[in-house]
Each structure stands twice: as C-alpha cells, then as structure tokens.
Enzyme design. Structure first.
Site, PDB file in Angstrom:
ATOM      1  N   GLU A 311      45.455   0.191 -52.143  1.00  0.00           N
ATOM      2  CA  GLU A 311      46.490   0.979 -52.834  1.00  0.00           C
ATOM      3  C   GLU A 311      47.058   0.099 -53.927  1.00  0.00           C
ATOM      4  O   GLU A 311      47.915  -0.740 -53.678  1.00  0.00           O
ATOM      5  CB  GLU A 311      47.604   1.374 -51.863  1.00  0.00           C
ATOM      6  N   CYS A 345      55.157   1.972 -56.694  1.00  0.00           N
ATOM      7  CA  CYS A 345      53.789   2.191 -57.194  1.00  0.00           C
ATOM      8  C   CYS A 345      53.673   3.564 -57.815  1.00  0.00           C
ATOM      9  O   CYS A 345      52.931   3.750 -58.759  1.00  0.00           O
ATOM     10  CB  CYS A 345      52.721   1.969 -56.139  1.00  0.00           C
TER      11      CYS A 345
END
Ligand code: NAG
Ligand code: NAG
Length: 597
Positions: A311, A345
């Site tokens: 990720e 993120c």
C-alpha cells in the site's frame, strides 16, 4: 382455539394490574440478567496505565534544539520527541536482526496454540479490545497526539472510529468471509464438489506507516488474530514511543483473556530492522509506506518468495464538475486536504475544479484556509485545526516543491512556509497552504506531498479532467463531485485507481471495502472480505459429491494406453463442448465403442 383464547382472557381478567406488572417486570429483569451474564463472558476488562507524558498540558520534557530521531552519539537508539512541542519523550533501543529472529520464533510457537482457538474465543478477545478502546478513547488519542503531533479530532477519527469500525465488521462479518465457499463444478466433474477454504497463513508481518500509529497497528492485528495467524508488527521509528503503550494494550488483552501474548510481536527500529523482518521467513507481508521503500520491500521479499501486499502513496484527485454543489463539496474537500495535517495516503492532493466554479472555489478556499488554527491540542489553549508534521525536515522539502511550482507559473496564495510556534519554536509545523493555477507538468505533482497544502487546478471538459487524473503514475483513490449521479458513476468507471468516492472522501474505507491501488500506488488489498482473505492460505479442494461414485480411469486411458485412447478423448471433447446434437450422439456411440475395446 376460541375456547383457548377465552380461557386466557378469563385468567388474565382474574389477575389484578399489580400482578400483571409484577410478572412483566420479573420477565424483563430475568432477560436482562441473562443477557448480562452471557455478555459478561464475552468481555474481559483490563487496565493499561497511560504514560504521564501523554497527559494534556504535560510540559516537563526537555525542549530539543533540533528534534531528530537519530542521535549520532547514541547509535542503535531512537530519540522520541513530540513534534508539536519539540519536547523530548524517551530514548528507545532500536530492534535489530537478532530481535526479529527471536520475535518470529516466539510468534511461531504461540501460533501453534492460537490456531486451535475457536472463532468465539477470538471474538471474545476482539470484544474485550473494543471495550477497552471505548473506555480509553481519550488516552489513546493523547498518546497518538503526543507522538505524532496530530490534533485530538484527527485521533478520534483516524485512530478510534476507524479501528472500532474494523472490529465491528470483523466480529459481525469475518466468519462469513472466511467460510468455505462452494463453486459450480465443471461438467467433466459433475459428480465432484469444488470448494475454496481459507486457512491461516502462519505468522505474517505488517510494516506500517506512522501517520496513524494506533489504527495502522491494530488494523492488521485484528485481521490476523481473527484468522488464526501470528503477527509481527514493525512500526515506524517515528512512533516508537506510542507503539510501546499500544503494544501493552493488545498484550494485556490477550493475557487477560487467557491467551499467550507472544502471538503478537512488536518491532521498532531503523531500516535494517524492517529489512530483517521482510527477509525473516514470515509467511506474508503487508507494507504500508512510501513507493521507494515499497520497491525495496518487494526486492527483499523475493529472496523467500514471500507474498506481499503493498500500500504505497497516492496523488488523489477531487474532481469538481460544473454541476457540483459547492456548499456540499467544499467542507469535504477541506477535510480531505487538511485532515491529519495532510498526512494521509488517501489525502486529496489535487483539486480539479471546473472553470465555471473556479473563482468561487478559490475565494471560498482563501476565506476558510485563512481561518485554520495551527498548534498542539495537548499544550495550547486553542482548538487546533491543523497539527504538526510528524517527520522532521519536511519544511525544507515542501518549500522547495512550492518554490519550484511557483517558478513554473503556479500562484502561492496562502502559507508556503514552516509555521513557527510562538511557545515551541523547534516544533515541526507547516502553514496551511493554498497553491492555485497548478498545471499537470508542475513539480508539485511529481511526488506525494503529505502535507497541509491545497493544490488547485482548472479544467474545462470531463475528458480533460479524466486525462489529468489518470496521467499520474499513482492510482489510489479519487473523489468526484457532481449533481448528476449518472455522470458521477460514468466518470468513476473511467478513472484508473483502486477506490472512488462520488460526492465524498474516504467513504470506501469506512465502508469496509477493499483498500488498495494500481500503478505505483501498489497492489493487493487490505480491509473487508478481500483484505481478510489476503492474509489467508487459499486452498482449493474437490471431494466426491456422492460417496459411492469416485473417479475411475477408463481402461482405454489406463497406462500403458491402448490405441483408442486418443479417439476416446476426442469423443469426450465433442460430447462436452460441441453444440450439434448429431455430433454429440455420434460421440456417445464412439465412447461406448472406445471403452469396449
Ligand atoms: C447544496 O448542498 C447544501 C449543503 O449540503 C444543501 O443545503 C443545499 O440544499 C444543496 N443545494 C442544492 C441545490 O441541492
Ligand atoms: C472404436 C475404435 O476405434 N475401436 C478400435 C480400438 O482399437 C482396436 C485395436 O487397435 C481396433 O481394432 C478397434 O477398431
């Protein structure tokens, strides 16, 4: 029947009101006591002392002149400090390769026992954890806030709410997600049942980022424990201090529930520690962090061919179509940009506004961003909107990015510099910043900014917006704001990314949908059914549907084969796949002949 009802009415009428009420009360109280007894068994209460440094107003730490994790005179140790005040917190030994080896061994031993626990025992652990979190929301946020500099609201959202939702989902839906799944068997094996089983992988590792020290740690712990895995948590050296407290929470929880706390291992150190974890021989890796480090993780994981879920960063867009309702969209865009001081993120890093709304949007942005208060919720008297930057040295990097873009034609409207706190001049803040008229080639679009900076771009057609959005090598999440539901859905299908929210930000995550991206945002998913399964050994199994009907190899195919073997298979293929009835019948005749020979 009628007689029965009459009887009941008669006997009821003979009772007086007090008796009826008394009976009802007794029934209700019995149910409550029964519920309490059952429920009580599901929750184990425990206490973990919160460190004194986390308390609001704590001001006893030495103010560091130049806050930095690494101290050249003390290698092998992490200097922990509060980025929002610059106060020294603790010195913590960085874990090394030997620590990693020992941790893995302990987790593997504990997993042998843990794998035998039932789902209800695992749910009891999760219920007890949930109960602790609910009763210690403030304390958990204070600790996160002290170690990362985030505001308390950012803690409540990103650490508490998100973790509670994950626990709730796992308790209610986890078992179904891991249940054996039956698939339609093929005509060749019509007499077989075909199924997929999800087994624990063993001991997995999660290397997690510092932006949500509680949630990023507990997310993989909740999933792994539920599946029956052991887990090594490698947290960032940025949050070594808070991780100490958080590790005590889960270890105490496991112990009080009667399980071996070794099933969860915590490691914290410099990059050599992370690499040792990746090469340790764990059965699976989840990495949450930057793109360059993600590449190193994948390389190192290839030694043992350890599967990884990566990720990495994002460069998420909010596309505001001409028909968007700005009053609805704007507050969401502000949250998406400035939440957690932009250190997300899935933070909104590119705001694409249709030319017809551009000026109105910019005016609104100026008005609102001007009002944002920067500071420390724990040590200032104001309520802070934007907290500190967790990592040191960001001021210079961000200023350079902004300056480069300004020289390329962007307009810096607000902010653009480190914010010097009047009481804590060595704290790490950055001014809430507004940069407009940004165009696709500019420097600020080339890397993830991870900071409280709103970057605004103008577009004129849907196609242009889609092209700008898709041009980025990142592909994590995006938002589309439109008054037309169909247009929003249409556009979402055209975006190359892992997640889209129409008229919202971050909603996929709290909806327990799989989280992850495409391109240099990484691959693999955590969250939801797919996330849970990705930490499992997926096993395909066929068994006989009917006990007495088993596969037997026809004589023509039995080794050594007879010359009719090939013709037998051809007839079989025609029978199964040819649509012509005549050919099928011919094939059946052939098969009978073949097997007679
Ligand atoms: C726009 O959004 C605001 C806030 O959500 C709402 O009050 C208003 O009714 C909306 N306007 C239209 C035209 O839908
Ligand atoms: C149906 C068919 O092709 N049968 C043949 C099987 O093989 C034997 C021996 O080669 C032949 O005699 C049959 O005609």
């Amino acid at each position: 029947m009628i007689e029965f009802i009459e009887l009941i009415i008669k006997s009821l009428s003979e009772l007086n009101l007090t008796q009826v009420l008394l009976s009802i009360s007794i029934i209700i109280i019995s149910i409550l006591i029964l519920k309490f007894l059952l429920f009580k068994n599901e929750i184990v209460k425990f206490v973990v002392e919160v460190p004194i440094e986390a308390k609001p107003g704590w001001n006893d730490g030495k103010i560091l002149e130049k806050p930095c994790l690494k101290d050249a005179s003390n290698p092998g140790y992490i200097t922990c400090y509060d980025p929002a005040t610059g106060q020294f917190l603790a010195t913590i030994r960085a874990h090394t390769e030997d620590d990693v080896k020992e941790a893995l061994k302990k987790a593997q031993n504990a997993q042998q026992k843990w794998v035998k626990t039932s789902f209800s025992e695992r749910k009891r652990v999760l219920n007890s954890l949930m109960n602790f979190i609910l009763n210690n929301q403030e304390e958990i946020c204070w600790v996160a806030s002290r170690d990362t500099g985030k505001t308390l609201v950012d803690g409540k959202f990103g650490e508490i709410l998100s973790t509670c939702e994950k626990i709730r989902w796992t308790i209610n839906h986890g078992e179904k997600a891991l249940a054996t799944e039956y698939r339609e068997s093929s005509p060749i094996y019509a007499y077989k049942s075909a199924k997929i089983e999800y087994h624990p992988l063993g001991v997995v590792a999660a290397l997690v980022s510092w932006n949500y020290p509680f949630h990023n740690t507990f997310g993989p712990i909740i999933s792994s424990l539920f599946i029956g895995n052991g887990i090594l948590i490698k947290s960032s050296e940025q949050v070594a201090w808070s991780t100490q407290y958080y590790s005590k929470i889960i270890k105490t929880c496991l112990k009080e529930c009667g399980h071996d706390p070794d099933i969860v291992q915590f490691l914290c150190g410099f990059p050599d520690c992370g690499e040792a974890v990746v090469r340790s021989g764990v059965d699976g890796i989840t990495f949450v962090g930057s793109c360059p480090v993600g590449k190193q993780v994948m390389k190192a994981a290839s030694d043992n061919l350890t599967p990884c879920i990566l990720e990495l960063g994002g460069k998420d867009c909010a596309i505001i179509r001409h028909d968007a309702n700005l009053s609805q969209a704007f507050p969401i865009i502000m949250r998406g940009t400035f939440q957690n001081a932009g250190q997300n993120c899935v933070g909104l890093e590119r705001i694409l506004v249709h030319e017809s709304l551009y000026n109105e949007f910019v005016d609104k942005a100026i008005e609102q961003i001007k009002k944002l208060r920067v500071g420390s919720d724990l040590n200032d008297d104001i309520v802070a909107d934007v907290g500190a930057m967790t990592m040191s040295g960001q001021g210079e990097r961000l200023q350079n990015l902004i300056q480069a873009s300004v020289s390329e034609g962007a307009k810096l409207i607000l902010g653009g510099h480190p914010y010097i706190h009047p009481k804590y001049p060595t704290a790490q803040y950055f001014e809430p910043t507004l940069l407009i008229d940004v165009t696709p080639q500019m420097t600020i679009l080339k890397q993830e900014i991870f900071a409280p900076i709103m970057v605004v771009m103008k577009f004129s057609t849907d196609e242009e917006a889609i092209e700008i959005c898709n041009k980025s090598p990142y592909g994590l999440g995006n938002s589309i704001f439109s008054g037309d539901q169909n247009k929003g859905d249409w556009m979402s299908k055209r975006l190359r990314c892992g997640m889209v929210n129409v008229n919202d930000f971050g909603a996929t995550y709290l909806s327990n949908l799989p989280f992850g991206g495409v391109g240099i945002s990484g691959f693999g998913r955590f969250g939801g059914t797919e996330g849970l399964r990705s930490l499992c050994l997926m096993k395909s199994v066929t068994t006989d549907k009917i006990r007495f009907f088993k596969t037997s190899i026809p004589r023509v195919l039995d080794y050594p084969m007879q010359s009719n073997g090939s013709s037998f298979v051809s007839n079989l293929v025609t029978l199964l796949y040819d649509n012509s009835l005549i050919d099928k019948m011919k094939a059946i005749t052939g098969l009978i002949k073949n097997s007679k020979s």
